[in-house]
Write a protein that holds these residues in place. Structure first.
Motif, PDB file in Angstrom:
ATOM      1  N   PHE A 162       0.740  -1.210  -0.038  1.00 41.63           N
ATOM      2  CA  PHE A 162      -0.003   0.102   0.205  1.00 41.63           C
ATOM      3  C   PHE A 162       0.887   1.133  -0.036  1.00 41.63           C
ATOM      4  O   PHE A 162       1.471   1.335   1.014  1.00 41.63           O
ATOM      5  CB  PHE A 162      -1.073  -0.101   1.086  1.00 41.63           C
ATOM      6  CG  PHE A 162      -1.870  -1.088   1.110  1.00 41.63           C
ATOM      7  CD1 PHE A 162      -3.056  -0.803   0.199  1.00 41.63           C
ATOM      8  CD2 PHE A 162      -1.839  -2.288   1.726  1.00 41.63           C
ATOM      9  CE1 PHE A 162      -3.926  -2.079   0.247  1.00 41.63           C
ATOM     10  CE2 PHE A 162      -2.426  -3.404   1.645  1.00 41.63           C
ATOM     11  CZ  PHE A 162      -3.778  -3.345   0.947  1.00 41.63           C
ATOM     12  N   ALA A 163       0.623   1.943  -1.334  1.00 46.79           N
ATOM     13  CA  ALA A 163       1.657   3.386  -1.260  1.00 46.79           C
ATOM     14  C   ALA A 163       3.217   2.853  -1.690  1.00 46.79           C
ATOM     15  O   ALA A 163       3.730   3.798  -1.133  1.00 46.79           O
ATOM     16  CB  ALA A 163       1.231   4.338  -0.227  1.00 46.79           C
ATOM     17  N   VAL A 164       3.517   1.745  -1.620  1.00 45.62           N
ATOM     18  CA  VAL A 164       4.951   1.503  -1.953  1.00 45.62           C
ATOM     19  C   VAL A 164       5.292   0.474  -3.022  1.00 45.62           C
ATOM     20  O   VAL A 164       4.228   0.056  -3.255  1.00 45.62           O
ATOM     21  CB  VAL A 164       5.673   0.719  -0.547  1.00 45.62           C
ATOM     22  CG1 VAL A 164       5.555   1.621   0.751  1.00 45.62           C
ATOM     23  CG2 VAL A 164       4.992  -0.709  -0.149  1.00 45.62           C
ATOM     24  N   ASN A 169       7.107  -6.853  -8.662  1.00 48.04           N
ATOM     25  CA  ASN A 169       7.564  -5.858  -9.542  1.00 48.04           C
ATOM     26  C   ASN A 169       6.979  -4.457  -8.970  1.00 48.04           C
ATOM     27  O   ASN A 169       6.732  -4.664  -7.682  1.00 48.04           O
ATOM     28  CB  ASN A 169       6.710  -6.160 -11.000  1.00 48.04           C
ATOM     29  CG  ASN A 169       5.148  -6.207 -10.699  1.00 48.04           C
ATOM     30  OD1 ASN A 169       4.929  -5.301 -10.118  1.00 48.04           O
ATOM     31  ND2 ASN A 169       4.602  -7.156 -11.455  1.00 48.04           N
ATOM     32  N   PRO A 170       7.377  -3.291  -9.500  1.00 50.18           N
ATOM     33  CA  PRO A 170       6.958  -1.987  -8.972  1.00 50.18           C
ATOM     34  C   PRO A 170       5.470  -1.923  -8.602  1.00 50.18           C
ATOM     35  O   PRO A 170       5.263  -1.147  -7.471  1.00 50.18           O
ATOM     36  CB  PRO A 170       7.334  -1.314  -9.986  1.00 50.18           C
ATOM     37  CG  PRO A 170       8.351  -1.636 -10.815  1.00 50.18           C
ATOM     38  CD  PRO A 170       8.141  -3.062 -10.662  1.00 50.18           C
ATOM     39  N   ALA A 171       4.798  -2.901  -8.992  1.00 49.16           N
ATOM     40  CA  ALA A 171       3.355  -2.517  -8.718  1.00 49.16           C
ATOM     41  C   ALA A 171       2.523  -3.350  -7.708  1.00 49.16           C
ATOM     42  O   ALA A 171       1.755  -3.307  -6.950  1.00 49.16           O
ATOM     43  CB  ALA A 171       2.433  -2.692  -9.986  1.00 49.16           C
ATOM     44  N   GLY A 197       0.420  -5.425   4.695  1.00 48.50           N
ATOM     45  CA  GLY A 197       1.105  -5.520   3.398  1.00 48.50           C
ATOM     46  C   GLY A 197       2.572  -5.353   3.790  1.00 48.50           C
ATOM     47  O   GLY A 197       3.153  -5.202   5.193  1.00 48.50           O
ATOM     48  N   ILE A 198       3.382  -5.401   2.534  1.00 45.98           N
ATOM     49  CA  ILE A 198       4.928  -5.167   2.798  1.00 45.98           C
ATOM     50  C   ILE A 198       5.190  -3.942   3.270  1.00 45.98           C
ATOM     51  O   ILE A 198       6.517  -3.479   3.716  1.00 45.98           O
ATOM     52  CB  ILE A 198       5.603  -5.799   1.801  1.00 45.98           C
ATOM     53  CG1 ILE A 198       5.194  -5.000   0.276  1.00 45.98           C
ATOM     54  CG2 ILE A 198       5.376  -7.172   1.507  1.00 45.98           C
ATOM     55  CD1 ILE A 198       6.202  -5.204  -0.917  1.00 45.98           C
ATOM     56  N   LEU A 246      -4.851  -1.126  -4.059  1.00 48.59           N
ATOM     57  CA  LEU A 246      -5.353   0.321  -4.035  1.00 48.59           C
ATOM     58  C   LEU A 246      -6.301   0.433  -2.898  1.00 48.59           C
ATOM     59  O   LEU A 246      -7.329   0.231  -3.040  1.00 48.59           O
ATOM     60  CB  LEU A 246      -5.440   1.119  -5.523  1.00 48.59           C
ATOM     61  CG  LEU A 246      -5.446   2.599  -5.487  1.00 48.59           C
ATOM     62  CD1 LEU A 246      -3.958   3.206  -5.397  1.00 48.59           C
ATOM     63  CD2 LEU A 246      -5.812   3.069  -6.946  1.00 48.59           C
ATOM     64  N   LEU A 247      -5.923   1.548  -1.777  1.00 47.69           N
ATOM     65  CA  LEU A 247      -6.815   1.637  -0.830  1.00 47.69           C
ATOM     66  C   LEU A 247      -7.476   3.064  -1.143  1.00 47.69           C
ATOM     67  O   LEU A 247      -6.887   4.031  -1.406  1.00 47.69           O
ATOM     68  CB  LEU A 247      -6.171   1.736   0.584  1.00 47.69           C
ATOM     69  CG  LEU A 247      -6.744   2.494   1.611  1.00 47.69           C
ATOM     70  CD1 LEU A 247      -7.852   1.522   2.181  1.00 47.69           C
ATOM     71  CD2 LEU A 247      -5.920   2.830   2.766  1.00 47.69           C
ATOM     72  N   TYR A 248      -8.730   2.959  -0.963  1.00 49.63           N
ATOM     73  CA  TYR A 248      -9.385   4.319  -1.162  1.00 49.63           C
ATOM     74  C   TYR A 248     -10.306   4.789   0.111  1.00 49.63           C
ATOM     75  O   TYR A 248     -10.918   3.756   0.646  1.00 49.63           O
ATOM     76  CB  TYR A 248     -10.796   4.240  -2.357  1.00 49.63           C
ATOM     77  CG  TYR A 248     -11.858   5.020  -2.218  1.00 49.63           C
ATOM     78  CD1 TYR A 248     -11.744   6.582  -1.976  1.00 49.63           C
ATOM     79  CD2 TYR A 248     -13.326   4.625  -2.614  1.00 49.63           C
ATOM     80  CE1 TYR A 248     -12.749   7.309  -1.796  1.00 49.63           C
ATOM     81  CE2 TYR A 248     -14.448   5.703  -2.496  1.00 49.63           C
ATOM     82  CZ  TYR A 248     -13.951   6.800  -2.203  1.00 49.63           C
ATOM     83  OH  TYR A 248     -15.152   7.586  -2.120  1.00 49.63           O
ATOM     84  N   ASN A 249      -9.652   5.694   0.637  1.00 45.97           N
ATOM     85  CA  ASN A 249      -9.928   6.001   2.270  1.00 45.97           C
ATOM     86  C   ASN A 249     -11.438   6.605   2.356  1.00 45.97           C
ATOM     87  O   ASN A 249     -11.915   6.826   3.406  1.00 45.97           O
ATOM     88  CB  ASN A 249      -8.973   6.836   2.617  1.00 45.97           C
ATOM     89  CG  ASN A 249      -8.929   8.295   2.162  1.00 45.97           C
ATOM     90  OD1 ASN A 249      -9.897   8.669   1.451  1.00 45.97           O
ATOM     91  ND2 ASN A 249      -7.700   8.943   2.131  1.00 45.97           N
TER      92      ASN A 249
END
Length: 287
Positions: A162-164, A169-171, A197-198, A246-249
């Motif tokens: 999440f946001a890293v 792969n990068p995604a 998450g990582i 992807l987290l939607y707050n």
């Protein structure tokens, strides 16, 4: 979900052992706060057949052959057979190429999906699934039994970045990348989900080794070790960002009706008390 006072929390470990899975399993077996009522197996670090063999072996090492092992899916939820298996990390046997003799035990005559559904029905609201691999078995249980999402107490999953950047792969993070369609089913199911998450597990380092699985296990055992935010999570299932979480707050309201609209919230871990986690892991595994 809280269990009755003094009663250990019942957990099923959905696992692809895996060296760090082995640590997490032993950690759970040494934790009086929880009662491990079963292991279900999945591909990831190794193929499912070997994951089952390793799960049986680990329970024999721990002298806990009373715990049932149910073999899980050999393919993704979309019947994909080209699996990503991380034997280059964990060795060809998944446990560091120790070449252990075959276990004496056998898996039970019930699939992982059937076992998950059965246990959730037997103990409604009382069972926590700790999912340490791709989420295929959990998604199949959700599809098989519409009441599974309300019968299962909580799903604590190791997965997402999440946001890293991811670690495949990068995604994408490996467990979500292993079956992104299954992950999206779990995140949007309405079950009580906590994703570790990582972005969090990379904060827990043991002399150069990230304690991914033990951190997720301890988040299930002792939730006070982490903090989390809530929101909707969707998983990208194709293209260059396949496996992206992807987290939607939910703080911004969007005018259009989209695939994000009216999705249930899940919990996403954002911080961890790394020193406390390391101390607990060392204490319980070294005793």
């Amino acid at each position: 979900m809280a269990s009755a006072a003094g009663e250990p929390k019942k957990i099923i470990i959905d696992t692809d052992p895996g060296i760090d899975d082995a640590m997490a399993i032993f950690l759970a077996l040494r934790s009086p706060e929880v009662e491990v009522i079963g292991l279900t197996t999945i591909y990831g670090n190794v193929y499912t057949t070997l994951a089952t063999r390793n799960a049986l072996h680990l329970l024999e090492v721990a002298d806990r052959t009373d715990i049932p092992v149910a073999e899980g899916s050999h393919v993704t939820i979309t019947k994909g057979t080209k699996l990503r298996v991380a034997d280059f990390v964990h060795g060809a046997d998944g446990l560091g190429n120790q070449n252990f003799p075959p276990p004496e035990g056998k898996p039970i005559d019930m699939s992982a999906t059937d076992f998950l559904v059965e246990q959730a029905n037997l103990y409604p609201g009382k069972v926590t699934v700790v999912a340490l691999g791709p989420l295929t078995n959990i998604a199949l249980a959700i599809q098989q039994d519409p009441s599974f999402v309300k019968n299962i107490g909580q799903i604590v999953l190791l997965g997402g970045a999440f946001a890293v950047n991811g670690n495949v792969n990068p995604a994408a993070e490996a467990n979500i990348f292993g079956d992104p369609d299954a992950a999206d089913i779990v995140f949007t199911s309405g079950a009580d989900v906590l994703a570790v998450g990582i972005n969090v597990t990379h904060q827990v380092v043991l002399t150069g080794v990230y304690l991914h699985d033990p951190t997720a296990m301890l988040a299930a055992i002792n939730p006070s070790l982490i903090t989390y935010v809530e929101g909707a999570v969707r998983v990208q299932t194709n293209g260059i960002t396949r496996g992206l979480t992807l987290l939607y707050n939910k703080q911004k309201r969007f005018a259009e009706i989209t695939e994000w609209s009216n999705q249930p919230s899940v919990k996403v871990a954002v911080t961890v008390d790394a020193p406390a986690v390391l101390k607990l892991v060392m204490k319980r595994l070294m005793e």
